[in-house]
Design a protein around this motif. Structure first.
Motif, PDB file in Angstrom:
ATOM      1  N   LYS A 140      55.452  38.761  25.100  1.00 32.43           N
ATOM      2  CA  LYS A 140      54.639  37.994  25.384  1.00 32.43           C
ATOM      3  C   LYS A 140      52.987  39.001  24.270  1.00 32.43           C
ATOM      4  CE  LYS A 140      54.387  38.416  29.565  1.00 32.43           C
ATOM      5  NZ  LYS A 140      53.946  39.437  31.605  1.00 32.43           N
ATOM      6  N   ILE A 141      52.104  37.880  23.855  1.00 31.73           N
ATOM      7  CA  ILE A 141      51.405  38.202  23.249  1.00 31.73           C
ATOM      8  C   ILE A 141      50.523  38.160  23.868  1.00 31.73           C
ATOM      9  CG2 ILE A 141      49.881  38.067  20.497  1.00 31.73           C
ATOM     10  CD1 ILE A 141      53.669  37.136  19.927  1.00 31.73           C
ATOM     11  N   LEU A 142      49.021  38.984  24.028  1.00 30.99           N
ATOM     12  CA  LEU A 142      48.106  38.724  24.175  1.00 30.99           C
ATOM     13  C   LEU A 142      47.246  37.928  23.410  1.00 30.99           C
ATOM     14  CD1 LEU A 142      46.309  38.801  26.807  1.00 30.99           C
ATOM     15  CD2 LEU A 142      45.477  41.153  26.012  1.00 30.99           C
ATOM     16  N   ILE A 143      46.409  36.710  23.653  1.00 26.70           N
ATOM     17  CA  ILE A 143      46.287  35.734  22.467  1.00 26.70           C
ATOM     18  C   ILE A 143      44.996  35.436  23.377  1.00 26.70           C
ATOM     19  CG2 ILE A 143      47.905  34.781  21.592  1.00 26.70           C
ATOM     20  CD1 ILE A 143      46.893  32.334  23.451  1.00 26.70           C
ATOM     21  N   GLY A 144      44.229  35.966  24.691  1.00 26.01           N
ATOM     22  CA  GLY A 144      42.450  35.879  25.084  1.00 26.01           C
ATOM     23  C   GLY A 144      42.915  35.875  26.194  1.00 26.01           C
ATOM     24  N   GLU A 145      41.657  35.644  26.681  1.00 25.48           N
ATOM     25  CA  GLU A 145      41.822  35.187  29.090  1.00 25.48           C
ATOM     26  C   GLU A 145      40.715  35.356  29.423  1.00 25.48           C
ATOM     27  OE1 GLU A 145      41.454  39.650  30.024  1.00 25.48           O
ATOM     28  OE2 GLU A 145      39.485  39.778  29.371  1.00 25.48           O
ATOM     29  N   ASP A 146      40.696  34.188  30.236  1.00 24.14           N
ATOM     30  CA  ASP A 146      38.886  33.414  30.709  1.00 24.14           C
ATOM     31  C   ASP A 146      38.539  35.151  31.929  1.00 24.14           C
ATOM     32  OD1 ASP A 146      40.190  30.008  31.535  1.00 24.14           O
ATOM     33  OD2 ASP A 146      39.686  31.616  29.524  1.00 24.14           O
ATOM     34  N   VAL A 147      37.927  34.957  31.642  1.00 26.85           N
ATOM     35  CA  VAL A 147      36.576  36.382  32.541  1.00 26.85           C
ATOM     36  C   VAL A 147      35.822  35.353  32.912  1.00 26.85           C
ATOM     37  CG1 VAL A 147      35.008  38.336  32.591  1.00 26.85           C
ATOM     38  CG2 VAL A 147      36.942  37.523  31.055  1.00 26.85           C
ATOM     39  N   SER A 148      35.672  35.168  34.660  1.00 25.05           N
ATOM     40  CA  SER A 148      34.294  34.698  35.834  1.00 25.05           C
ATOM     41  C   SER A 148      34.024  36.089  36.484  1.00 25.05           C
ATOM     42  CB  SER A 148      35.568  33.603  36.522  1.00 25.05           C
ATOM     43  OG  SER A 148      36.456  34.537  37.120  1.00 25.05           O
ATOM     44  N   GLU A 149      32.532  35.867  36.900  1.00 21.84           N
ATOM     45  CA  GLU A 149      32.404  37.026  37.506  1.00 21.84           C
ATOM     46  C   GLU A 149      31.624  36.066  39.011  1.00 21.84           C
ATOM     47  OE1 GLU A 149      29.430  39.672  35.397  1.00 21.84           O
ATOM     48  OE2 GLU A 149      30.986  40.499  34.681  1.00 21.84           O
ATOM     49  N   ARG A 150      31.919  36.890  39.965  1.00 27.41           N
ATOM     50  CA  ARG A 150      31.246  36.492  40.885  1.00 27.41           C
ATOM     51  C   ARG A 150      31.001  37.661  42.836  1.00 27.41           C
ATOM     52  NH1 ARG A 150      34.206  31.217  41.951  1.00 27.41           N
ATOM     53  NH2 ARG A 150      33.154  31.072  43.987  1.00 27.41           N
ATOM     54  N   LEU A 151      29.832  36.603  42.304  1.00 31.78           N
ATOM     55  CA  LEU A 151      28.751  38.324  43.598  1.00 31.78           C
ATOM     56  C   LEU A 151      29.353  38.573  45.020  1.00 31.78           C
ATOM     57  CD1 LEU A 151      26.204  39.889  43.599  1.00 31.78           C
ATOM     58  CD2 LEU A 151      24.960  37.939  44.167  1.00 31.78           C
ATOM     59  N   ASP A 152      29.413  39.982  45.145  1.00 32.49           N
ATOM     60  CA  ASP A 152      30.521  40.051  46.386  1.00 32.49           C
ATOM     61  C   ASP A 152      29.611  41.201  47.465  1.00 32.49           C
ATOM     62  OD1 ASP A 152      32.630  39.792  48.192  1.00 32.49           O
ATOM     63  OD2 ASP A 152      33.500  41.570  47.223  1.00 32.49           O
ATOM     64  N   VAL A 153      29.800  40.974  48.391  1.00 27.85           N
ATOM     65  CA  VAL A 153      29.063  42.491  48.576  1.00 27.85           C
ATOM     66  C   VAL A 153      30.508  42.888  49.977  1.00 27.85           C
ATOM     67  CG1 VAL A 153      28.700  40.518  51.363  1.00 27.85           C
ATOM     68  CG2 VAL A 153      27.470  42.582  50.723  1.00 27.85           C
ATOM     69  N   VAL A 154      30.000  44.712  50.201  1.00 24.89           N
ATOM     70  CA  VAL A 154      30.843  44.580  51.202  1.00 24.89           C
ATOM     71  C   VAL A 154      30.034  46.541  51.437  1.00 24.89           C
ATOM     72  CG1 VAL A 154      32.326  46.511  51.589  1.00 24.89           C
ATOM     73  CG2 VAL A 154      32.662  44.980  49.459  1.00 24.89           C
ATOM     74  N   ALA A 155      29.650  46.022  53.294  1.00 25.96           N
ATOM     75  CA  ALA A 155      28.913  46.692  53.953  1.00 25.96           C
ATOM     76  C   ALA A 155      27.199  46.801  53.791  1.00 25.96           C
ATOM     77  CB  ALA A 155      29.702  48.069  54.303  1.00 25.96           C
ATOM     78  N   ALA A 156      26.869  45.475  53.181  1.00 25.27           N
ATOM     79  CA  ALA A 156      25.533  44.979  52.606  1.00 25.27           C
ATOM     80  C   ALA A 156      25.562  46.138  51.587  1.00 25.27           C
ATOM     81  CB  ALA A 156      24.698  45.800  53.434  1.00 25.27           C
ATOM     82  N   LYS A 157      26.090  46.128  49.888  1.00 26.24           N
ATOM     83  CA  LYS A 157      26.410  46.932  48.963  1.00 26.24           C
ATOM     84  C   LYS A 157      26.831  45.910  48.427  1.00 26.24           C
ATOM     85  CE  LYS A 157      28.128  50.583  46.511  1.00 26.24           C
ATOM     86  NZ  LYS A 157      28.931  51.986  45.776  1.00 26.24           N
ATOM     87  N   PHE A 158      26.014  45.359  47.334  1.00 29.45           N
ATOM     88  CA  PHE A 158      26.409  44.139  46.751  1.00 29.45           C
ATOM     89  C   PHE A 158      27.657  44.955  45.900  1.00 29.45           C
ATOM     90  CE2 PHE A 158      22.726  42.183  47.807  1.00 29.45           C
ATOM     91  CZ  PHE A 158      23.759  40.892  48.250  1.00 29.45           C
ATOM     92  N   ARG A 159      28.212  44.272  45.110  1.00 32.90           N
ATOM     93  CA  ARG A 159      28.612  44.592  43.185  1.00 32.90           C
ATOM     94  C   ARG A 159      29.725  43.525  42.819  1.00 32.90           C
ATOM     95  NH1 ARG A 159      35.175  46.077  46.782  1.00 32.90           N
ATOM     96  NH2 ARG A 159      35.704  44.078  47.477  1.00 32.90           N
TER      97      ARG A 159
END
Length: 527
Positions: A140-159
């Motif tokens: 396998k040869i890494l040629i790229g990637e798709d990256v997404s960011e989604r807002l999450d929360v754990v015990a009222a602390k955002f990440r």
């Protein structure tokens, strides 16, 4: 354009079958078109109604003094709340339309959005493509990637959840492999299912309106517009509706259920004035007569308090309905309904309250005597709560029957001797006119002495209505009832509503089968 060439059979019977099949397909397509046209027409009507309410709000907020809403003018908090509910209604309508769209239709490109604040924790998740047998021995040869960011929360602390999906090509081979993107309730949006659950529980279980949540999140440098959150809640209401309907279906399978209704403030389209809407509640709790099934509640938002509402909600129910003295329920127990009639049971607490007011005021010795004798009834009920129906009836027949008979004799003897316009006469007539339903608990162990169970279930909604102003059933009312049904049912079963909802949304996003919907009920939750 040249005419299409069909490979037609020479056999007459085969040709007839082909024509019939084409005709059936044409009829089916016509039916789908008609259904879509009706759906679009309904959506346009509902959107126009909600748009009218938004314009009314704008006039109320920014218009000249002469254009404002007069004595019933909305304060800023009420305006903010109804704005949220209109946006929620629009979100639910859009979700309904999206569900009907052609799945092969190209999705709208995601709108560019601001990046998340850099101080927020990033949790990297790398989803590698599956190792298939045909990949064995290949590099396998890494040629790229798709990256997404989604807002999450754990015990009222955002990440921020950063999901990477590498793309690979094989050396000296054609083709690219990549893991599929994970499914989400809000496709292409920023929230994780945990964040959606946090917003929903805060709003529908904790009474925290979206505009207040917006301000709270901003303190952590997280920009979440309340209009966007309202759209998300509309989507949740749409996705969770099947679960809410399942709860009501299970409630109607009970031998005895409770019903009650309470008022909710609603903005009337076009006028800007407020009117009264109603939240109906139906509760099943068999534990009081020895049952082992889970307790549950179903709410229904209606613009009316008419008996037609409860008749529609409880369609096909044939058991015991325990209620207060509201006459709308009487239509379900009419003799002309035959085998379709419901058996009504009354509530002694509502009777007691009328006499208790007079007792506290010290204005009636008869009211004090009534309260003292009624207290004995509840002492007996405390001893038999949770026992089987036969044991409950036996205890009531031994003691309660005589107490109830003495009370009705006391009232009937006193009524001719007091003013017919007095509060005491009103209380006595209230009790005597409902004697049959009030005595039901003496002969049926499944019946409670009161309807306090449903009052406890509806109380959380009456508390949060101080922060409530709806825009009718299309303007967030249905969504409120749907989500509140599930969160309150979770609490009745001592289940953390936040944990349950986050897990359930993840399962729904991954196409949980409708045939297994019972496994998503709050009382079946396991961490």
């Amino acid at each position: 354009m040249p005419a299409p060439v069909f490979d037609l059979p020479d056999n007459v019977d085969a040709l007839k079958a082909m024509v019939l099949a084409m005709a059936e397909k044409t009829d089916a397509l016509k039916g789908e078109v008609a259904e879509l046209q009706a759906l679009n027409a309904s959506a346009e009507e509902r959107i126009a109604r909600l748009t009218s309410i938004l314009k009314t709000l704008e006039r109320a907020r920014f218009g000249r003094r002469s254009e404002k809403l007069g004595s019933n003018a909305l304060d800023d908090e009420q305006s903010a709340f109804v704005f949220d509910e209109v946006q929620t209604g629009l979100g639910a309508i859009q979700a309904e339309l999206d569900k009907r769209q052609d799945p092969d239709k190209a999705k709208r490109a995601a709108r560019p959005r601001k990046g998340f604040a850099p101080h927020l924790e990033r949790v990297e998740i790398v989803i590698e493509p599956a190792e298939l047998p045909e990949h064995a021995g290949k590099q396998k040869i890494l040629i790229g990637e798709d990256v997404s960011e989604r807002l999450d929360v754990v015990a009222a602390k955002f990440r921020v959840i950063v999901t990477r999906r590498p793309k690979y090509a094989f050396k000296n081979e054609d083709g690219v492999i990549q893991a599929p993107a994970p499914a989400h309730i809000i496709e292409g949006g920023i929230p994780t299912e945990a964040l959606l659950a946090q917003i929903a529980v805060s709003k529908y279980a904790d009474g925290l309106p979206l505009y207040r949540q917006e301000a709270i999140y901003a303190r952590d440098k997280v920009d979440l517009d309340r209009a966007l959150m309202a759209q998300w809640m509309g989507r949740l209401g749409f996705e969770l509706d099947i679960l809410s309907e399942h709860v009501l279906t299970l409630i109607k399978k009970a031998e005895r259920i409770f019903a009650d209704e309470t008022t909710l403030p609603t903005l009337e389209p076009g006028s800007g004035s407020t009117k009264t809407a109603y939240l109906w509640a139906y509760v099943r709790d068999d534990r009081t007569f020895g049952g082992s099934g889970p307790p549950m509640v179903a709410y229904r938002f209606e613009d009316s308090r008419s008996g037609e509402c409860v008749a529609r909600h409880l369609d096909n129910y044939r058991g015991i309905l325990q209620v207060d003295g509201y006459t709308a329920y009487n239509r379900l127990a009419r003799p002309d309904r035959g085998n379709d009639a419901i058996t009504l049971a009354g509530c002694w607490s509502h009777v007691r309250r009328k006499f208790y007011e007079l007792h506290i005021a010290g204005s009636s010795k008869l009211a004090t005597t009534t309260i003292e004798r009624m207290t004995q009834l509840w002492e007996i009920e405390e001893k038999v709560r949770g026992k089987d129906p036969n044991a409950r009836v036996a205890a009531r027949q031994e003691t309660s029957v005589a107490i109830v008979a003495d009370l009705f004799k006391l009232w009937q003897d006193a009524l001719p001797r007091i003013s017919g316009k007095s509060k005491l006469a009103e209380a006595i007539r209230y009790a005597i006119s409902r004697r049959a339903t009030l005595e039901r608990f003496l002969t049926d162990g499944r019946v409670e002495i009161d309807s306090n169970i449903v009052e406890r279930a509806i109380r959380p909604q009456t508390i949060t209505r101080k922060n409530s102003l709806f825009a009718g059933s299309d303007g967030g009312g249905r969504t409120w009832a749907t989500i509140a049904t599930l969160l309150q049912t979770a609490k009745m079963n001592d289940v953390d509503p936040l944990a349950w909802l986050a897990q359930t949304l993840e399962r729904l996003a991954n196409s949980w089968p409708n045939a297994e919907i019972d496994a998503l009920m709050p009382w079946r939750y396991t961490a």
